[in-house]
Design a protein around this motif. Structure first.
Motif, PDB file in Angstrom:
ATOM      1  N   UNK A 317      12.673  -1.497  -4.131  1.00  0.00           N
ATOM      2  CA  UNK A 317      12.373  -2.934  -4.201  1.00  0.00           C
ATOM      3  C   UNK A 317      13.648  -3.759  -4.078  1.00  0.00           C
ATOM      4  N   UNK A 318      14.704  -3.289  -4.752  1.00  0.00           N
ATOM      5  CA  UNK A 318      15.982  -4.008  -4.711  1.00  0.00           C
ATOM      6  C   UNK A 318      16.487  -4.076  -3.272  1.00  0.00           C
ATOM      7  N   UNK A 319      16.427  -2.909  -2.568  1.00  0.00           N
ATOM      8  CA  UNK A 319      16.879  -2.887  -1.164  1.00  0.00           C
ATOM      9  C   UNK A 319      15.970  -3.723  -0.280  1.00  0.00           C
ATOM     10  N   UNK A 320      14.717  -3.881  -0.703  1.00  0.00           N
ATOM     11  CA  UNK A 320      13.804  -4.707   0.084  1.00  0.00           C
ATOM     12  C   UNK A 320      14.135  -6.192  -0.078  1.00  0.00           C
ATOM     13  N   UNK A 321      14.517  -6.573  -1.308  1.00  0.00           N
ATOM     14  CA  UNK A 321      14.778  -7.993  -1.571  1.00  0.00           C
ATOM     15  C   UNK A 321      16.205  -8.380  -1.219  1.00  0.00           C
ATOM     16  N   UNK A 322      17.134  -7.402  -1.220  1.00  0.00           N
ATOM     17  CA  UNK A 322      18.540  -7.713  -0.956  1.00  0.00           C
ATOM     18  C   UNK A 322      18.978  -7.074   0.359  1.00  0.00           C
ATOM     19  N   UNK A 323      19.258  -7.928   1.346  1.00  0.00           N
ATOM     20  CA  UNK A 323      19.715  -7.399   2.645  1.00  0.00           C
ATOM     21  C   UNK A 323      21.025  -6.628   2.466  1.00  0.00           C
TER      22      UNK A 323
END
Ligand SMILES: Cc1cc2nc3c(=O)[nH]c(=O)nc-3n(C[C@H](O)[C@H](O)[C@H](O)COP(=O)(O)OP(=O)(O)OC[C@H]3O[C@@H](n4cnc5c(N)ncnc54)[C@H](O)[C@@H]3O)c2cc1C
Length: 404
Positions: A317-323
């Motif tokens: 999720x973190x990698x999804x929200x943070x480019x």
């Protein structure tokens, strides 16, 4: 189209349903066959929203359906594309270990690949890697020459065209809304008519467990939607990738890790990640379906899976929200890549079957029930394997339903 009687009805106009239907037209050309697809065209879900890779079969447990049907399916897919003029390219790929602790995993993949009958696999060092992919960095890499790329939406359109030419029908905008068993017949209701059939094959992808329940069966699994999101490389940076560059996958998960893919169009993309979607057809963060969510949280396996994998899930999720975080994962394979080289791309949603004990079903799963066959788990590499999945399912259907 009027209501009518058929020998076989297939629910689902994705690669698997159409692969099954095409095989029926080859083996049993006199059978009356109907494919029902709920969308206005074929391949609107997984089969039209994927990486387009013709997988070689290197990843899968020897002897599994995935291993057998992927290896033979990849060869059949290349042959199909060649015969029917569908764009494809057997470009090969490299799987790159960037850390010491990934080296045993890489060696394990080589052994699996060889056990699955792949030829030409080679472990190489950093210099040779640079000759194949000049911008990739790693300690060692596995070269997989038989991997390729195609466009599965075009493959599906060709399947549908051939099915139509054989005299069978692919009826779009025709969702199955009710299924009843009446003696030796199965009756399928749709807004475009009521159809009866001697045999029904459920290839409904993200909804296959619901179709199973609609038919009065208990599937024993729930389909969990995992969204995969992509970034596109800017055209002026696409030269950073010649073909396909993959990491060594985490063996605890059925997903391959974010990678680079040069598609048949020449476009290069990066991804897909794997995050729990809040809707079965949830292609964006904002897509939320309360029925899908309620179904998930009511299934005991969902919470067991969440307990086992919450840390990994949060990372995704973190990698999804943070480019920036997404790009850091990519930089392990391609250090030169930067945030400014990437623009948001498409996404796809994987249908992954989950067991009540919280385990993700690993292999393909086909479950017969009387005159119905449910295809309950056909995640990647099912697009690659679709022609061979078609053969296997029709084999089962022929003996179960007495097709002739
Ligand atoms: C992000 C991503 C990347 C992937 N990358 C690859 C790859 O590179 N290589 C590979 O081999 N595989 C890949 N896969 C996996 C592959 O795309 C799927 O395994 C395959 O497409 C599954 O085909 P299907 O026909 O089962 O599902 P789908 O294509 O989803 O088709 C199911 C169809 O059933 C229809 N349907 C549902 N409910 C009903 C109803 N009630 N009535 C009528 N119709 C209904 C849907 O509309 C849909 O068209 C990827 C998948 C994703 C999501």
């Amino acid at each position: 189209m009027a209501d009518g009687r058929y020998n076989v009805i297939v629910i689902g106009g994705g690669a698997v349903g159409l692969g099954v239907a095409l095989e029926i037209t080859h083996r049993f050309p006199r059978q009356r066959l109907l494919v029902l697809e709920k969308e206005a065209a074929v391949a609107r879900h997984q089969s039209g929203h994927n990486s387009g890779v013709i997988h070689s079969g290197v990843y899968y447990k020897p002897g599994s359906l995935k291993a057998r049907l992927c290896v033979s399916g990849a060869a059949a897919m290349v042959e199909f594309c060649r015969e029917h003029g569908v764009p494809h390219n057997v470009c090969g790929k490299v799987i790159v270990a960037t850390e010491e602790e990934e080296l045993p995993g890489l060696e394990n993949l080589r052994q699996r690949g060889e056990a699955n009958g792949l030829t030409g696999l080679r472990l190489i060092g950093p210099e040779e890697l640079r000759e194949i992919e000049p911008h990739a960095r790693g300690l060692k890499a596995l070269v997989v020459p038989s991997t390729g790329v195609t466009d599965y939406a075009l493959v599906c359109q060709k399947y549908a065209e051939l099915i139509g030419k054989s005299g069978a029908a692919v009826l779009t905008s025709a969702p199955a809304t009710g299924i009843k068993r009446a003696g030796d017949e199965v009756v399928v209701e749709t807004p475009r008519g009521v159809f009866s059939t001697a045999a029904l094959i459920n290839c409904a992808g993200l909804h296959s467990d619901r179709i199973s329940r609609m038919a009065g069966d208990e599937p024993g699994v729930m389909i969990v939607p995992f969204r995969g999101e992509y970034y596109d490389l800017l055209p002026e940076r696409a030269s950073l990738v010649r073909a396909l560059i993959y990491p060594v996958p985490n063996p605890r998960f059925p997903f391959l890790g974010v990678h680079f893919t040069r598609r048949v169009s020449g476009k290069v993309d990066a991804g897909p990640n794997a995050i729990l979607a809040l809707a079965r057809e949830g292609y964006r963060h904002t897509d939320i379906n309360l029925r899908d969510l309620a179904g998930s949280v009511a299934f005991p396996g969902f919470w067991r899976m969440a307990r086992q994998h919450w840390r990994h899930g949060l990372g995704e999720w973190y990698r999804s929200l943070s480019k920036a975080a997404f790009v850091r994962a990519l930089q392990r394979l391609l250090p030169e890549i930067g945030e400014k080289d990437l623009t948001p791309g498409g996404s796809g949603v994987r249908a992954q079957a989950l067991k009540p004990d919280g385990a993700l079903v690993d292999d393909f799963q086909f479950v017969p029930s009387g005159r119905i066959l449910h295809v309950l788990n056909v995640p990647s590499p099912a697009a690659t394997a679709s022609l061979m999945i078609g053969k296997t399912i029709v084999e089962t259907a022929a003996s179960n339903f007495g097709l002739s």
